[in-house]
Design a protein around this motif. Structure first.
Motif, short mmCIF file in Angstrom:
data_model
loop_
_atom_site.label_atom_id
_atom_site.label_comp_id
_atom_site.label_asym_id
_atom_site.label_seq_id
_atom_site.Cartn_x
_atom_site.Cartn_y
_atom_site.Cartn_z
N UNK A 84 0.84 -1.21 0.00
CA UNK A 84 0.00 0.00 0.00
C UNK A 84 0.87 1.25 0.00
N UNK A 85 0.45 2.24 -0.77
CA UNK A 85 1.07 3.55 -0.72
C UNK A 85 0.17 4.49 0.11
N UNK A 86 0.48 5.77 0.12
CA UNK A 86 -0.29 6.71 0.94
C UNK A 86 -1.74 6.83 0.46
N UNK A 87 -1.94 6.84 -0.86
CA UNK A 87 -3.32 6.92 -1.39
C UNK A 87 -4.13 5.68 -1.02
N UNK A 88 -3.49 4.52 -1.08
CA UNK A 88 -4.19 3.28 -0.73
C UNK A 88 -4.59 3.29 0.75
N UNK A 89 -3.69 3.80 1.59
CA UNK A 89 -4.00 3.84 3.01
C UNK A 89 -5.19 4.78 3.29
N UNK A 90 -5.28 5.89 2.56
CA UNK A 90 -6.39 6.82 2.74
C UNK A 90 -7.72 6.17 2.33
N UNK A 91 -7.69 5.36 1.24
CA UNK A 91 -8.91 4.68 0.81
C UNK A 91 -9.40 3.70 1.87
N UNK A 92 -8.48 2.94 2.44
CA UNK A 92 -8.85 1.97 3.47
C UNK A 92 -9.29 2.69 4.74
N UNK A 93 -8.65 3.82 5.01
CA UNK A 93 -8.98 4.58 6.20
C UNK A 93 -10.41 5.12 6.14
N UNK A 94 -10.91 5.48 4.95
CA UNK A 94 -12.28 5.96 4.81
C UNK A 94 -13.29 4.90 5.23
N UNK A 95 -13.05 3.68 4.82
CA UNK A 95 -13.96 2.59 5.21
C UNK A 95 -13.93 2.37 6.73
N UNK A 96 -12.73 2.45 7.34
CA UNK A 96 -12.63 2.27 8.78
C UNK A 96 -13.38 3.39 9.52
N UNK A 97 -13.28 4.62 9.02
CA UNK A 97 -14.00 5.72 9.64
C UNK A 97 -15.52 5.52 9.53
N UNK A 98 -15.98 5.06 8.38
CA UNK A 98 -17.41 4.84 8.19
C UNK A 98 -17.93 3.73 9.10
N UNK A 99 -17.13 2.62 9.22
CA UNK A 99 -17.52 1.53 10.11
C UNK A 99 -17.57 2.01 11.55
N UNK A 100 -16.59 2.78 11.96
CA UNK A 100 -16.54 3.30 13.33
C UNK A 100 -17.73 4.22 13.62
N UNK A 101 -18.10 5.02 12.63
CA UNK A 101 -19.23 5.93 12.81
C UNK A 101 -20.54 5.15 12.99
N UNK A 102 -20.69 4.07 12.23
CA UNK A 102 -21.90 3.25 12.36
C UNK A 102 -21.92 2.50 13.69
N UNK A 103 -20.75 2.02 14.14
CA UNK A 103 -20.67 1.35 15.45
C UNK A 103 -21.08 2.31 16.57
N UNK A 104 -20.64 3.56 16.47
CA UNK A 104 -20.96 4.52 17.52
C UNK A 104 -22.44 4.92 17.52
N UNK A 105 -23.16 4.60 16.44
CA UNK A 105 -24.55 5.03 16.30
C UNK A 105 -25.56 3.96 16.69
N UNK A 106 -25.14 2.74 17.07
CA UNK A 106 -26.07 1.66 17.37
C UNK A 106 -25.78 1.11 18.76
N UNK A 107 -26.81 0.48 19.35
CA UNK A 107 -26.63 -0.12 20.67
C UNK A 107 -26.08 -1.54 20.55
N UNK A 108 -25.96 -2.23 21.68
CA UNK A 108 -25.34 -3.55 21.70
C UNK A 108 -26.18 -4.58 20.94
#
Length: 448
Positions: A84-108
């Motif tokens: 992975x280069x820097x652009x590839x890491x940014x693409x993967x990072x976007x998905x991680x941010x989206x997953x984290x945002x959805x996790x923070x929005x739902x209960x157990x």
């Protein structure tokens, strides 16, 4: 004056010697979902993600951008993490941010339903299937909501606020299913749904306003204003105590009644006078012109709703609805009088055939099933079966006293061609050509 201190914004507004401070806290926490009201949370979450970073919303809808490489043979394969280069890491990072945002929005409980999902798109789609159902279930819900929309109407004595609240639930549910309606369609639907007491207001709005330019909220404001001024005030004036009005008239200290109150008083007084006249009944001292006259039979001493003749007719209709079969109980006087001719009883032979023709018409068109006649699929019945019925024609002649020649004569003299005769295997058959109310399945019969 505005000061930035960490994550807080302090604004000071000085008016004279008074200073008012407002503290606005910035929060990036997404709207929380506890398993209820999914459509409401879905819309809030959509705009929240877009406001933070629109690229995150694209990741949730379209899926993550996986880093790939193309080999010498033209085959595209995923890159390893070491490649992975820097652009590839940014693409993967976007998905991680989206997953984290959805996790923070739902209960157990909701997390346990989507814990096996790896991407934000998988989580979003899984929640949508769980709470909205598959495509087939979604279509069924849309059909049910459309039916509720089409059948919607205002209830009796329902307020405008209550009606709009019920209607808003329906249209908001349809909007969540991506079924939208224009402002004009909603305005026209509401106007069609109002009760009769709103008829005057609906007419005024339709003629004085351009419905294509009126919004849903503007219509609500107009109806609310009309309800406050007219509807509620009118309902308060409907209940009137006649005794209180008579006492107020006798009281010297009381002033004159208002116009509306006086109208109600006169209306109630007339009701009492009518009840008093009705209670007198058949007073022999009263002349005939002073007595009430029935509008049905034109007799005196009773109203139309007390008419014995009308009650007898109503009873006959009720008996038919209950499934009774009064074969010979229907009133034949009018038809019998018509068959006697203009000369008061002359030309009896002609009247006899005419009465037979009328009875055959009624039997073949409407009464075959009640009389248990063997009717073929093309509507034909044996003439001998008809002549065996224990009935009388409109000329008060038993049907059994007629013969096949009389039936032929009735068919021959019928100018309207209401019958058809055929002969099969030495037996004569007859049918009616039009005006059936019984269920007959044949193609050559002409329906009127």
């Amino acid at each position: 004056m505005v000061n930035k201190l960490g994550g807080k914004i302090l604004m000071e507004n000085t008016v004279g010697s008074n200073t008012v401070a407002y503290t606005l806290r910035q929060s990036n926490r997404p709207p929380f979902f506890n398993g209820k009201y999914y459509n409401y949370w879905k819309e809030r979450m959509k705009f929240f993600v877009q406001s933070v970073d629109y690229n995150l919303w694209k990741i949730i809808i379209n899926g993550p951008q996986i880093p790939t490489k193309t080999g010498g043979d033209g085959v595209v394969t995923p890159k390893t993490e070491a490649e992975w280069n820097e652009d590839d890491k940014k693409k993967v990072e976007l998905n991680a941010k989206a997953v984290n945002m959805l996790y923070c929005a739902i209960n157990l409980e909701e997390y346990q339903k989507i814990s096996r999902c790896k991407t934000a798109k998988e989580i979003w789609d899984k929640l949508q299937v769980i709470h909205e159902g598959t495509t087939q279930v979604k279509e069924m819900r849309i059909d049910m909501l459309r039916k509720e929309y089409e059948m919607f109407s205002m209830k009796e004595k329902e307020s405008i606020d209550d009606m709009f609240e019920r209607f808003s639930i329906i249209i908001n549910s349809l909007d969540a299913m991506e079924i939208t309606h224009s402002e004009e369609m909603l305005v026209r639907k509401v106007l069609r749904s109002l009760t009769k007491e709103w008829k005057t207001k609906v007419t005024v709005i339709s003629k004085s306003s351009n419905l294509s330019q009126m919004t849903y909220d503007e219509l609500r404001e107009k109806l609310l204003a009309y309800e406050i001024i007219h509807i509620k005030n009118d309902t308060k004036k409907k209940v009137v105590n006649l005794k209180s009005y008579t006492e107020s008239l006798d009281d010297e200290s009381s002033d004159c009644l208002s116009d509306d109150d006086f109208v109600v008083f006169v209306r109630e007084l007339r009701k009492m006078m009518r009840l008093k006249e009705r209670s007198k009944g058949g007073n022999s001292k009263e002349s005939k012109k002073d007595k009430v006259i029935c509008r049905n039979c034109r007799e005196v001493e009773h109203y139309k709703y007390d008419c014995p003749k009308l009650k007898k007719e109503d009873k006959s209709r009720k008996d038919k609805k209950k499934g009774l079969k009064p074969i010979a109980s229907f009133d034949m006087r009018n038809d019998r009088d018509r068959t006697r001719g203009c000369d008061g009883g002359g030309s009896f032979g002609k009247d006899k055939i005419d009465a037979l023709s009328r009875l055959l018409t009624r039997i073949l068109r409407h009464m075959a099933s009640e009389l248990n006649l063997d009717m073929r699929s093309d509507g034909y019945v044996k003439v001998n079966d008809l002549l065996k019925l224990n009935m009388k024609t409109f000329a008060n002649i038993p049907l059994r006293s007629h013969n096949i020649d009389d039936v032929r004569e009735a068919v021959r003299k019928d100018n309207k061609q209401r019958f058809s005769l055929i002969e099969e295997n030495g037996k004569l058959l007859i049918r009616a050509n039009q005006g059936h109310t019984i269920s007959v399945n044949y193609s050559v019969l002409v329906e009127c």
